[in-house]
Design a protein around this motif. Structure first.
Motif, PDB file in Angstrom:
ATOM      1  N   GLN A  24       0.843  -1.171  -0.116  1.00  0.00           N
ATOM      2  CA  GLN A  24       0.000   0.022   0.088  1.00  0.00           C
ATOM      3  C   GLN A  24       0.834   1.382  -0.116  1.00  0.00           C
ATOM      4  O   GLN A  24       0.520   2.337  -0.666  1.00  0.00           O
ATOM      5  CB  GLN A  24      -0.785   0.127   1.314  1.00  0.00           C
ATOM      6  CG  GLN A  24      -2.105   0.833   1.094  1.00  0.00           C
ATOM      7  CD  GLN A  24      -2.883   0.823   2.326  1.00  0.00           C
ATOM      8  OE1 GLN A  24      -2.914   1.299   3.149  1.00  0.00           O
ATOM      9  NE2 GLN A  24      -4.119   0.179   2.145  1.00  0.00           N
ATOM     10  N   GLY A  25       2.000   1.216   0.591  1.00  0.00           N
ATOM     11  CA  GLY A  25       2.815   2.364   0.698  1.00  0.00           C
ATOM     12  C   GLY A  25       3.301   2.747  -0.701  1.00  0.00           C
ATOM     13  O   GLY A  25       3.619   4.017  -0.916  1.00  0.00           O
ATOM     14  N   ILE A  26       3.356   1.768  -1.472  1.00  0.00           N
ATOM     15  CA  ILE A  26       3.963   2.092  -2.945  1.00  0.00           C
ATOM     16  C   ILE A  26       2.640   2.248  -4.101  1.00  0.00           C
ATOM     17  O   ILE A  26       2.608   3.425  -4.479  1.00  0.00           O
ATOM     18  CB  ILE A  26       4.750   1.060  -3.535  1.00  0.00           C
ATOM     19  CG1 ILE A  26       6.097   0.694  -2.524  1.00  0.00           C
ATOM     20  CG2 ILE A  26       5.266   1.178  -4.934  1.00  0.00           C
ATOM     21  CD1 ILE A  26       6.986   1.961  -2.525  1.00  0.00           C
ATOM     22  N   SER A  27       1.631   1.479  -3.478  1.00  0.00           N
ATOM     23  CA  SER A  27       0.638   1.726  -4.517  1.00  0.00           C
ATOM     24  C   SER A  27      -0.141   2.815  -4.278  1.00  0.00           C
ATOM     25  O   SER A  27      -0.692   3.544  -5.487  1.00  0.00           O
ATOM     26  CB  SER A  27      -0.467   0.391  -4.421  1.00  0.00           C
ATOM     27  OG  SER A  27      -0.985   0.637  -3.152  1.00  0.00           O
ATOM     28  N   PHE A  28      -0.308   3.603  -3.183  1.00  0.00           N
ATOM     29  CA  PHE A  28      -0.879   4.713  -3.286  1.00  0.00           C
ATOM     30  C   PHE A  28      -0.194   5.924  -3.556  1.00  0.00           C
ATOM     31  O   PHE A  28      -0.682   6.946  -3.990  1.00  0.00           O
ATOM     32  CB  PHE A  28      -1.251   4.944  -1.313  1.00  0.00           C
ATOM     33  CG  PHE A  28      -2.383   4.201  -1.021  1.00  0.00           C
ATOM     34  CD1 PHE A  28      -2.897   3.174  -1.736  1.00  0.00           C
ATOM     35  CD2 PHE A  28      -2.847   4.512   0.348  1.00  0.00           C
ATOM     36  CE1 PHE A  28      -4.099   2.487  -1.305  1.00  0.00           C
ATOM     37  CE2 PHE A  28      -4.128   3.895   0.822  1.00  0.00           C
ATOM     38  CZ  PHE A  28      -4.662   2.642  -0.059  1.00  0.00           C
ATOM     39  N   LYS A  29       1.128   5.748  -3.553  1.00  0.00           N
ATOM     40  CA  LYS A  29       2.057   6.814  -4.232  1.00  0.00           C
ATOM     41  C   LYS A  29       1.823   6.709  -5.613  1.00  0.00           C
ATOM     42  O   LYS A  29       1.579   8.040  -6.328  1.00  0.00           O
ATOM     43  CB  LYS A  29       3.601   6.597  -4.149  1.00  0.00           C
ATOM     44  CG  LYS A  29       4.155   6.692  -2.656  1.00  0.00           C
ATOM     45  CD  LYS A  29       5.445   6.539  -2.465  1.00  0.00           C
ATOM     46  CE  LYS A  29       5.960   6.582  -1.124  1.00  0.00           C
ATOM     47  NZ  LYS A  29       5.929   7.901  -0.330  1.00  0.00           N
ATOM     48  N   LEU A  30       1.680   5.853  -6.274  1.00  0.00           N
ATOM     49  CA  LEU A  30       1.430   5.692  -7.542  1.00  0.00           C
ATOM     50  C   LEU A  30      -0.135   6.228  -8.044  1.00  0.00           C
ATOM     51  O   LEU A  30      -0.109   6.904  -9.099  1.00  0.00           O
ATOM     52  CB  LEU A  30       1.672   4.222  -8.239  1.00  0.00           C
ATOM     53  CG  LEU A  30       2.908   3.382  -7.994  1.00  0.00           C
ATOM     54  CD1 LEU A  30       2.828   1.979  -8.603  1.00  0.00           C
ATOM     55  CD2 LEU A  30       3.857   4.053  -9.012  1.00  0.00           C
ATOM     56  N   ALA A  31      -1.048   5.744  -7.400  1.00  0.00           N
ATOM     57  CA  ALA A  31      -2.235   6.501  -7.600  1.00  0.00           C
ATOM     58  C   ALA A  31      -2.318   8.036  -7.482  1.00  0.00           C
ATOM     59  O   ALA A  31      -2.628   8.700  -8.512  1.00  0.00           O
ATOM     60  CB  ALA A  31      -3.212   5.943  -6.730  1.00  0.00           C
ATOM     61  N   ASP A  32      -1.521   8.461  -6.517  1.00  0.00           N
ATOM     62  CA  ASP A  32      -1.559  10.044  -6.175  1.00  0.00           C
ATOM     63  C   ASP A  32      -0.719  10.559  -7.326  1.00  0.00           C
ATOM     64  O   ASP A  32      -1.122  11.636  -8.103  1.00  0.00           O
ATOM     65  CB  ASP A  32      -0.981  10.304  -5.064  1.00  0.00           C
ATOM     66  CG  ASP A  32      -1.856  10.074  -3.596  1.00  0.00           C
ATOM     67  OD1 ASP A  32      -2.907  10.013  -3.878  1.00  0.00           O
ATOM     68  OD2 ASP A  32      -1.291   9.853  -2.620  1.00  0.00           O
ATOM     69  N   MET A  33       0.548  10.154  -8.029  1.00  0.00           N
ATOM     70  CA  MET A  33       1.262  10.566  -8.657  1.00  0.00           C
ATOM     71  C   MET A  33       0.305  10.565 -10.107  1.00  0.00           C
ATOM     72  O   MET A  33       0.457  11.726 -10.909  1.00  0.00           O
ATOM     73  CB  MET A  33       2.420   9.912  -9.073  1.00  0.00           C
ATOM     74  CG  MET A  33       3.382   9.711  -7.817  1.00  0.00           C
ATOM     75  SD  MET A  33       4.446   8.200  -7.838  1.00  0.00           S
ATOM     76  CE  MET A  33       5.702   8.567  -9.124  1.00  0.00           C
TER      77      MET A  33
END
Length: 387
Positions: A283-292
């Motif tokens: 989640q720490g990475i996937s949420f970054k990708l979504a926000d980006m």
């Protein structure tokens, strides 16, 4: 507003992207490491860009450009923006639109050689004591018969070392206004080699290696009245008429780099495994990708809307400021998060991320700082209600 690309626009995107990947990417590492863009390489890539129809494509068809509408031009800028700035700006030059404000004689002497790739222009406004406050400039010019005599200093002048001439803005007196005295500004064409005009090496810059800046010094530099661009004392009017879309140009090149950084982050998140699974599933990475991805889409939509409104004749200063502000700040965020996702490797020069991260910093300063853009936006909001 149609959000899809027509056939011609899709071709522009594909042609420009292929050129960037095949002709510019291979030279990025050397330019980044040396900080130098050799003239022989410039001429080599320039010739290919001219042959591909990509050189000076921002110019109208009647003067030899591609005659692109604003959205198509910005799609082209976005693709060029993926590469090292010095490579795409110098080797695939886009002459300043302000050159179109010149009369027939000036167009022939200054504009056409730039379109043909024989020389480059540079724009000189900023001074050591006058950045955002251009009315505070101290460099001045005074009339002397049929001539003007220029004195003062400009700095942060992009690629003045290569340019064959400068478009220089000088204070030429004052006028009374309800808010007190205000400086009049005049724009001049000044040829390199003119007595009293000296180009000195500028500053070492953390952003855009290979893309130079210079200090311009004027010491009783004499130019003829035929070298006034537009009307005397109307320099700001000329600039406002012809330079407004440069904020959209900055926004678009930022979008190209942001998209490239996001692409690296997505690929790495799918390939890299930790604790037995792809890091993109954390989640720490996937949420970054979504926000980006979400922020990039928002910036692109703001830029496309402003481009569409520009061609409709309905664009406002706030529209362009919002696009520039959002795109430059989104680029900074995406570049930073892409490095965070890559960990230590993101800071190594084997990848373009550390360059994109460094290059992102200047975008919130030039062509109007983020603070200036916020001032423009808020001023327009308040004026609508009498503020």
């Amino acid at each position: 507003m149609d959000f899809g690309l027509n056939e011609e626009q899709q071709m522009i995107v594909e042609t420009t992207r292929a050129f960037v990947e095949n002709e510019l990417y291979p030279h990025e590492a050397e330019v980044e490491r040396s900080g130098v863009l050799p003239l022989e390489l410039i001429r080599e890539i320039q010739a290919k860009a001219i042959a591909a129809g990509l050189y000076a494509a921002n110019m109208p068809a009647e003067v030899g450009g591609a005659g692109l509408d604003t959205l198509s031009w910005l799609l082209y800028e976005k693709e060029l923006g993926r590469a090292n700035y010095a490579l795409h700006w110098t080797c695939v030059a886009r002459p300043s639109n302000i050159l179109l404000a010149g009369n027939d004689e000036q167009r022939e002497k200054y504009l056409m050689p730039c379109i043909r790739g024989e020389t480059w222009d540079c724009l000189a406004m900023t001074e050591p004591g006058a950045g955002s406050d251009l009315r505070g400039m101290k460099a001045s010019a005074r009339e002397d018969g049929d001539d003007w005599i220029l004195n003062g200093t400009k700095h942060f002048i992009s690629h003045a070392d290569l340019a064959g001439f400068a478009i220089v803005f000088m204070a030429t007196g004052e006028e009374d206004t309800p808010r007190g005295p205000k400086k009049r500004i005049t724009a001049f064409f000044v040829d390199k080699g003119t007595p009293g005009f000296t180009v000195r090496e500028g500053y070492r810059n953390v952003s855009h290696r290979g893309y130079t800046n210079a200090v311009l010094e004027f010491d009783d530099c004499r130019v003829n009245k035929r070298q006034v661009l537009g009307e005397a004392h109307k320099g700001f009017e000329v600039a406002n008429s012809w330079l407004g879309a440069t904020r959209l140009q900055v926004a678009s090149t930022c979008l190209g780099r942001a998209e490239r950084a996001l692409s690296h982050a997505i690929s790495y998140s799918a390939e890299r495994k930790q604790f037995g699974q792809q890091i993109g599933k954390f989640q720490g990475i996937s949420f970054k990708l979504a926000d980006m991805a979400m922020e990039l889409k928002a910036a692109e939509l703001l830029t496309r809307e402003a481009a569409w409104k520009y061609d409709q004749g309905t664009v406002s200063e706030a529209d362009m400021s919002m696009a520039k502000l959002k795109a430059t700040e989104v680029l900074a965020m995406i570049a930073d998060e892409a490095i965070q996702i890559h960990g230590g490797m993101g800071l190594m020069d084997e990848l373009p991320l550390e360059r994109i991260w460094r290059d992102a910093r200047v975008e919130r300063i030039w062509e109007g700082t983020s603070e200036i853009q916020r001032h423009i936006i808020s001023r327009e909001l308040l004026r609508a209600v009498g503020g």
